[in-house]
Write an enzyme that holds these catalytic residues in place. Structure first.
Site, short mmCIF file in Angstrom:
data_model
loop_
_atom_site.label_atom_id
_atom_site.label_comp_id
_atom_site.label_asym_id
_atom_site.label_seq_id
_atom_site.Cartn_x
_atom_site.Cartn_y
_atom_site.Cartn_z
N HIS A 77 1.07 -1.05 0.33
CA HIS A 77 -0.34 -0.47 -0.01
C HIS A 77 0.39 0.80 -0.14
CE1 HIS A 77 0.56 0.57 4.32
NE2 HIS A 77 0.38 -0.33 4.58
N ASP A 79 0.11 4.23 1.01
CA ASP A 79 -0.02 5.18 2.36
C ASP A 79 0.77 4.86 3.57
OD1 ASP A 79 -2.19 3.04 2.46
OD2 ASP A 79 -2.92 4.71 3.69
N ASP A 117 6.85 1.40 7.06
CA ASP A 117 5.10 0.36 6.73
C ASP A 117 4.65 1.04 6.05
OD1 ASP A 117 3.17 -0.68 6.72
OD2 ASP A 117 2.52 0.33 8.96
N GLU A 147 -5.07 1.99 3.11
CA GLU A 147 -4.72 0.72 3.59
C GLU A 147 -4.87 1.45 5.37
OE1 GLU A 147 -3.14 -2.22 6.44
OE2 GLU A 147 -2.71 -0.45 6.14
N GLU A 148 -4.12 2.78 5.53
CA GLU A 148 -3.81 2.99 6.97
C GLU A 148 -5.15 3.64 7.58
OE1 GLU A 148 -2.20 1.79 8.62
OE2 GLU A 148 0.23 1.99 7.93
N ASP A 171 3.55 -6.92 3.16
CA ASP A 171 3.71 -5.77 4.64
C ASP A 171 3.74 -6.02 5.26
OD1 ASP A 171 2.27 -3.51 5.48
OD2 ASP A 171 0.75 -3.73 5.49
N HIS A 459 3.38 3.38 13.28
CA HIS A 459 2.38 3.44 13.52
C HIS A 459 3.03 4.69 15.36
CE1 HIS A 459 -0.96 0.90 11.70
NE2 HIS A 459 -0.33 1.27 10.60
#
Length: 501
Positions: A77, A79, A117, A147-148, A171, A459
């Site tokens: 992904h 983003d 990530d 995705e996030e 991922d 994150h």
């Protein structure tokens, strides 16, 4: 910026990662990166297209003589999670990510998330596409959006679009491991307009803040005992409830899929209770630091006077009901799996909580290996917050990925891992929302695995990647693509019909 990345090995991968760091790409703002990648593909003569949602696919034909090999999809992904330290001004829609190589052998960002990530997975796929020395079958690189924030790209992926039957999801975040299953999840959103009243004579505003927590990934890190700022600040509000505290506003957490590191509230309290309130907060701060010792050492909890005007606050009854509802709301690990020892089965993250002018909003992310458990926690939220007149809805639900231990693709990866690294990889199921579950629902023929380099602190601004693990990841990916190119049409047919058992 980030020119030092191009001196790292493997250079093709890190060169692409530099591009990703220099191109802002928070969820919902991937358009500039998509356009850049399309121009890059045009320069190499690679075909590319988008589906209606905007997901990008880049294709490369097989090396001559390998046209009958099963088609391989490299998937990641575009983003990244946008998190910065509170004292660092960073506009994720405009500013590049500034990286640094630490003395510890890890790559870090300066005061923000790194975007490893899933930037490293995307960079690896791009490097594979441009590697003309690599022998390969038909290749597709699928780059999904959002995705996030919502799994939007995968949920809205076009059907009957992808051609390959073997999917390599890039991922994952653990060295020496391969993932064959993941949790599903859903966002639970709660909203209410609560009654307010002006300050009473003798009431004065105070600022309550909780900072210094580690944060982290709301799935991968949920079982590690770290503090949740929303959960802990509500404990402070609960301690102040007997003194007559009324909430003016509240702001805790920024993303539903990140453990909240900070939370802040303004409250009204009779002035004669201020000294007692400060003593209660100080005592609770000591208790919380003791509870989190060895896990989350940086907690700071304070109650201070504020000059900010407070024209209104929740009524005493509304404030009590809201604090009590938040105090008992599901949060953290709900259940560990019996079938998969050591794996979280069901959890919930109180990710974002806000209150302003009586308008209350909560966004929680429920994850589970069982869809029925996800639905149950959502229903518990609904039942609880209906008691204070709030509305609850469920959005962005996505299925889990059912493990297939007999996967032919998994067997080949395990053998290759053993040959190259001298050990069998751990076969795992992750308590996080990989897109594989959604993709498998749309393309049941896919045989899938997920693997990647070692990333920690995803994150959060502590996100970092171990440099040596990136080399290992690249070596395995490149070797696996070449291995799959040796398969013939019968193998491709077996993969297509054997997946999804």
């Amino acid at each position: 910026m980030n020119a030092h990345l191009e001196q790292l090995s493997p250079r093709p991968l890190w060169r692409h990662f530099r591009t990703l760091c220099n191109t802002p790409r928070p969820s919902g703002h991937e358009a500039a990166l998509v356009a850049l990648l399309e121009r890059w593909a045009d320069g190499l003569g690679l075909a590319h297209d988008r589906d209606a949602f905007g997901n990008l696919r880049i294709r490369k034909p097989a090396t001559p003589g390998h046209e009958q090999a099963p088609g391989v999809i490299l998937q990641g992904h575009l983003d990244m999670v946008a998190q910065a330290n509170a004292d660092h001004a960073h506009d994720f829609t405009r500013d590049p990510i500034e990286t640094r190589v630490g003395d510890d052998g890890w790559l870090h960002a300066r005061h923000t998330t790194l975007g490893a990530d899933n930037g490293l997975g995307v960079a690896a796929a791009l490097a594979i596409l441009e590697d003309d020395a690599l022998v390969h079958g038909p290749l597709e690189a699928l780059f999904t959006l959002e995705e996030e924030s919502s799994m939007g790209g995968a949920l809205n992926l076009a059907e009957e679009w992808l051609e390959g039957c073997l999917l390599l999801n890039l991922d994952s975040e653990d060295r020496g491991q391969v993932y064959i299953g993941c949790a599903g999840g859903a966002d639970v959103l709660v909203d209410a307009q609560l009654p307010t009243a002006p300050p009473s004579p003798g009431e004065a505003p105070l600022s309550l803040s909780l900072t210094g927590l580690s944060g982290g990934h709301s799935g991968i890190d949920i079982h590690k005992g770290r503090g949740n700022a929303n959960r802990l600040l509500v404990r402070a509000l609960r301690a102040l409830e007997p003194l007559g505290a009324r909430l003016v506003d509240y702001h805790g957490g920024t993303l539903r899929n990140a453990l909240p590191r900070e939370a802040f509230a303004t409250l009204l309290l009779p002035e004669e209770e201020h000294a007692d309130a400060r003593a209660r907060v100080a005592a609770l701060a000591a208790e919380l630091r003791a509870e989190l010792a060895g896990v989350d050492e940086g907690l700071s909890l304070s109650l201070t006077p504020t000059a900010a005007p407070a024209d209104e606050a929740l009524t005493a009854e509304a404030s009590r009901l809201l604090v009590r509802a938040l105090h008992v709301a599901p949060c953290g690990v709900e259940r560990m799996s019996v079938e998969l020892p050591g794996v979280v089965e069901t959890s919930n993250n109180l990710g974002v909580v806000s209150l302003s002018a009586g308008r209350f909003h909560l966004c929680a992310l429920v994850r589970s290996l069982r869809d029925s458990a996800t639905a149950d926690i959502a229903d518990r939220f609904r039942a609880l917050f209906e008691l204070i007149g709030a509305r609850t809805r469920v959005e962005n639900a996505y299925p889990g990925w059912t493990p297939d231990p007999a996967s032919p693709l998994l067997a080949r990866f395990r053998r290759l891992h053993q040959e190259r690294l001298g050990q069998d990889p751990e076969v795992k199921v992750i308590h996080a929302g990989l897109e594989c579950g959604i993709l498998g629902g749309k393309y049941p023929r896919l045989d899938m695995i997920s693997f990647g380099p070692l990333i920690r602190g995803a994150h959060s601004p502590d996100e970092r990647v171990e440099l040596s693990s990136v080399e290992e990841f690249w070596t395995l990916l490149r070797a696996l693509v070449e291995e799959l190119a040796t398969l013939g049409a019968e193998d491709a047919d077996h993969a297509a019909h054997g997946a999804g058992r």
